[in-house]
Design a protein around this motif. Structure first.
Motif, PDB file in Angstrom:
ATOM      1  N   ARG A 136      95.160 -37.569   4.922  1.00  0.00           N
ATOM      2  CA  ARG A 136      95.602 -36.703   3.823  1.00  0.00           C
ATOM      3  C   ARG A 136      94.579 -35.589   3.618  1.00  0.00           C
ATOM      4  NH1 ARG A 136      97.272 -41.869   2.556  1.00  0.00           N
ATOM      5  NH2 ARG A 136      99.490 -42.020   1.974  1.00  0.00           N
ATOM      6  N   ALA A 137      94.952 -34.399   4.003  1.00  0.00           N
ATOM      7  CA  ALA A 137      94.030 -33.269   3.926  1.00  0.00           C
ATOM      8  C   ALA A 137      93.696 -32.892   2.492  1.00  0.00           C
ATOM      9  CB  ALA A 137      94.628 -32.065   4.650  1.00  0.00           C
ATOM     10  N   ASP A 138      94.550 -33.314   1.546  1.00  0.00           N
ATOM     11  CA  ASP A 138      94.311 -32.944   0.143  1.00  0.00           C
ATOM     12  C   ASP A 138      93.498 -33.995  -0.619  1.00  0.00           C
ATOM     13  OD1 ASP A 138      96.239 -34.924   0.150  1.00  0.00           O
ATOM     14  OD2 ASP A 138      97.559 -33.934  -1.318  1.00  0.00           O
ATOM     15  N   HIS A 139      93.070 -35.057   0.067  1.00  0.00           N
ATOM     16  CA  HIS A 139      92.275 -36.067  -0.619  1.00  0.00           C
ATOM     17  C   HIS A 139      90.931 -35.458  -1.016  1.00  0.00           C
ATOM     18  CE1 HIS A 139      89.849 -39.679  -1.290  1.00  0.00           C
ATOM     19  NE2 HIS A 139      90.990 -40.322  -1.480  1.00  0.00           N
TER      20      HIS A 139
ATOM     21  N   LEU B  28      84.488 -32.185   2.305  1.00  0.00           N
ATOM     22  CA  LEU B  28      83.881 -31.902   3.597  1.00  0.00           C
ATOM     23  C   LEU B  28      83.787 -30.409   3.873  1.00  0.00           C
ATOM     24  CD1 LEU B  28      85.674 -34.580   5.819  1.00  0.00           C
ATOM     25  CD2 LEU B  28      83.289 -34.634   5.058  1.00  0.00           C
ATOM     26  N   GLY B  29      84.819 -29.674   3.469  1.00  0.00           N
ATOM     27  CA  GLY B  29      84.873 -28.262   3.817  1.00  0.00           C
ATOM     28  C   GLY B  29      85.404 -28.085   5.231  1.00  0.00           C
ATOM     29  N   PRO B  30      85.934 -26.895   5.563  1.00  0.00           N
ATOM     30  CA  PRO B  30      86.587 -26.672   6.862  1.00  0.00           C
ATOM     31  C   PRO B  30      85.692 -26.938   8.066  1.00  0.00           C
ATOM     32  CG  PRO B  30      87.088 -24.891   5.330  1.00  0.00           C
ATOM     33  CD  PRO B  30      86.026 -25.723   4.679  1.00  0.00           C
ATOM     34  N   GLU B  31      84.446 -26.463   8.041  1.00  0.00           N
ATOM     35  CA  GLU B  31      83.584 -26.605   9.216  1.00  0.00           C
ATOM     36  C   GLU B  31      83.239 -28.064   9.488  1.00  0.00           C
ATOM     37  OE1 GLU B  31      79.236 -25.171  10.981  1.00  0.00           O
ATOM     38  OE2 GLU B  31      80.005 -24.295   9.129  1.00  0.00           O
TER      39      GLU B  31
END
Length: 247
Positions: A101-104, A110-113
């Motif tokens: 789940r990318a919205d967790h 974590l941030g994109p990088e």
């Protein structure tokens, strides 16, 4: 020599490690499968990689728990049942790779990088059921909204270590705190986590308790996993050599 009457105190040690982690440090901690270096801060994770002489394209692994796995990973009921059977009912350590789940909030933290350095082909690998200290540490980190990432405490390619005394001095020196619980539980035949991609039901790495995991998934779920060729033939345990750069 004076010996402590309580040489192992999981709540105390987890709190000590948590205080290091939340202040941007690196911890060397025991798990059921061996010793690992863990951190949350991106700069600390970079130091961890540099000390291990780990190639930049290799990925971080998330240290988790069954509860965190349930929150973050997305799996159908059958595959979720497999994870529960292995990690809860049978109390086995397993590296679970699955869609997430990318919205967790933990993933968002974590941030994109950093997220790109923790995921591969839409999956995130998480060590589930790594032992009592890791479980308590994850509880503290989760409550504080901190992701916990890490790798085995050894020079890259030399294999996970199951005693502090076996770990290279520069690895020990890189840690801001070292927790020594003696020899780790699962060291034969492999002191590393078995990793399974539960999205595709494919083995990523042979590791601890693999023979049990193989038997259980075959007996109760009809999933046939390959035979471990042994460390002499396949030291890293990765089924595909390219996967060694992934998890």
């Amino acid at each position: 020599m004076t010996y402590s009457t309580t040489p192992i105190d999981v709540p105390r040690d987890a709190e000590r490690v948590f205080n290091v982690i939340k202040n941007g440090g690196i911890a060397l901690i025991p798990g059921s499968i061996g010793y690992g270096l863990v951190a949350s801060d991106p700069a600390a994770l970079d130091r961890l990689f540099t000390t291990k002489r780990r190639k930049p394209h290799k990925k971080h692994a998330m240290i988790g728990s069954y509860a965190l796995h349930q929150e973050i990973h997305i799996l159908p009921a059958r595959e979720e049942s497999m994870v529960r059977t292995l990690t809860v009912d049978l109390d086995l350590p397993v590296g679970v790779a699955a869609p997430f789940r990318a919205d967790h909030p933990i993933i968002q933290k974590l941030g994109p990088e950093l997220l790109s350095r923790c995921t591969h082909d839409g999956t995130l690998s998480m060590l589930v059921n790594g032992g009592p200290l890791q479980e308590e540490l994850i509880r503290l980190c989760h409550a504080a909204g901190l992701p916990l990432l890490g790798s085995s405490a050894n020079i890259s390619g030399s294999g996970m270590k199951v005693r502090i005394e076996e770990i290279e001095p520069e690895i020990v020196a890189a840690a801001d705190i070292v927790i020594d619980y003696g020899k780790r539980t699962f060291s034969v035949p492999r002191a590393s986590s078995t990793i399974i991609n539960f999205r595709d039901l494919k083995l990523v790495r042979y590791g601890a308790c693999y023979d049990v995991i193989q038997d259980v998934l075959g007996k109760f779920y009809g999933v046939e996993l390959p035979q471990d060729p042994g460390k002499e033939e396949l030291f890293s345990g990765h089924v595909d050599v390219q996967q060694a750069t992934v998890y």
